[in-house]
Design an enzyme around this catalytic site. Structure first.
Site, PDB file in Angstrom:
ATOM      1  N   GLY A  85       0.851  -1.180   0.000  1.00 55.25           N
ATOM      2  CA  GLY A  85       0.000   0.000   0.000  1.00 55.25           C
ATOM      3  C   GLY A  85       0.889   1.232   0.000  1.00 55.25           C
ATOM      4  N   ARG A  86       0.337   2.369   0.394  1.00 59.26           N
ATOM      5  CA  ARG A  86       1.136   3.593   0.429  1.00 59.26           C
ATOM      6  C   ARG A  86       1.915   3.749   1.720  1.00 59.26           C
ATOM      7  NH1 ARG A  86      -1.362   8.301   0.432  1.00 59.26           N
ATOM      8  NH2 ARG A  86      -3.417   7.420   0.750  1.00 59.26           N
ATOM      9  N   GLU A  89       5.813   4.165   1.910  1.00 64.95           N
ATOM     10  CA  GLU A  89       6.387   5.427   1.427  1.00 64.95           C
ATOM     11  C   GLU A  89       6.836   6.306   2.582  1.00 64.95           C
ATOM     12  OE1 GLU A  89       3.685   7.684  -0.954  1.00 64.95           O
ATOM     13  OE2 GLU A  89       3.317   6.018  -2.323  1.00 64.95           O
ATOM     14  N   CYS A 115       4.374  -6.282  -2.169  1.00 64.68           N
ATOM     15  CA  CYS A 115       3.968  -5.085  -2.889  1.00 64.68           C
ATOM     16  C   CYS A 115       4.956  -3.937  -2.695  1.00 64.68           C
ATOM     17  CB  CYS A 115       2.556  -4.716  -2.456  1.00 64.68           C
ATOM     18  SG  CYS A 115       1.701  -3.555  -3.519  1.00 64.68           S
ATOM     19  N   HIS A 116       4.494  -2.812  -2.153  1.00 63.24           N
ATOM     20  CA  HIS A 116       5.344  -1.648  -1.930  1.00 63.24           C
ATOM     21  C   HIS A 116       6.193  -1.780  -0.668  1.00 63.24           C
ATOM     22  CE1 HIS A 116       2.758   0.034  -5.024  1.00 63.24           C
ATOM     23  NE2 HIS A 116       3.603   1.043  -5.134  1.00 63.24           N
ATOM     24  N   TYR A 135       5.630  -5.067  -6.075  1.00 58.29           N
ATOM     25  CA  TYR A 135       4.762  -4.515  -7.101  1.00 58.29           C
ATOM     26  C   TYR A 135       5.677  -4.063  -8.239  1.00 58.29           C
ATOM     27  CZ  TYR A 135       0.888  -2.095  -9.256  1.00 58.29           C
ATOM     28  OH  TYR A 135      -0.084  -1.695 -10.145  1.00 58.29           O
TER      29      TYR A 135
END
Length: 188
Positions: A85-86, A89, A115-116, A135
């Site tokens: 997900g975000r 970050e 993923c991320h 991802y």
């Protein structure tokens, strides 16, 4: 009973937090969710819509964090899960988050990332010489961190088990649980 730590935050991919959480509980592990602070987290759902070049984001479930990163003693945990997900970050900017991630790699304890989550591993400096799925849009960051991006549903490289995104859950968790059973078995 061995404990597993999930490190996440707001805007984490809903399924990438809740699926491993429930799967690990089902296996008999105690699971804590750590975040920048102890609060109710808001997860998101990423999906594809016709006509969009990238995924869309919608509100997902909310869930309470059990412990703040600053209060985590990683020695008390047998394994680590980093959802995507975000959240990765901004989590990668948190020194306590990086301390936790580095501990699991230094101690060669099982780590599952999806993923991320690869962004967090790159920032922690633990991808050099490693193979990892992520991802596909994260492939440049994996390579810049010295890792080899692998486009596969479950990549095992030593203590690291990785996957591209939530459609890979069955293969990803199957491989991670196999590693956990070998390194940190649940006693009956």
């Amino acid at each position: 009973m061995p404990k597993v730590l999930i490190v996440t935050g707001d805007a984490a991919e809903d399924l990438e937090v809740l699926y491993p959480y429930q799967r690990l509980l089902e296996e008999g592990y105690e699971v804590d969710i750590a975040a920048p602070s102890v609060k109710k987290l808001q997860f998101v759902v990423h999906d594809f819509a016709d006509g969009f070049d990238t995924y869309t984001e919608k509100p997902g479930h909310s869930w309470n964090a059990d412990v703040a990163f600053a209060d985590v003693d990683p020695d008390g945990y047998a394994a680590l899960v980093i959802p995507g997900g975000r959240a990765p970050e901004y989590l990668r900017l948190d020194e306590d988050f990086l301390r936790i991630v580095r501990h699991f790699f230094t101690a060669a304890k099982p780590v599952a990332q999806i993923c991320h989550g690869a962004l967090a591993l790159a920032a922690a400096g633990v991808l050099d010489g490693r193979r990892t799925a992520a991802y596909p849009a994260c492939a440049p960051e994996v390579r810049l961190a010295g890792g080899a991006f692998v486009d596969a549903e479950a990549v095992v490289d030593g203590n690291l088990v990785s996957a591209r995104a939530w459609p890979d859950h069955p293969a990803w968790m199957r491989a991670f649980v196999e590693l956990l059973r070998a390194q940190a078995p649940v006693k009956s």
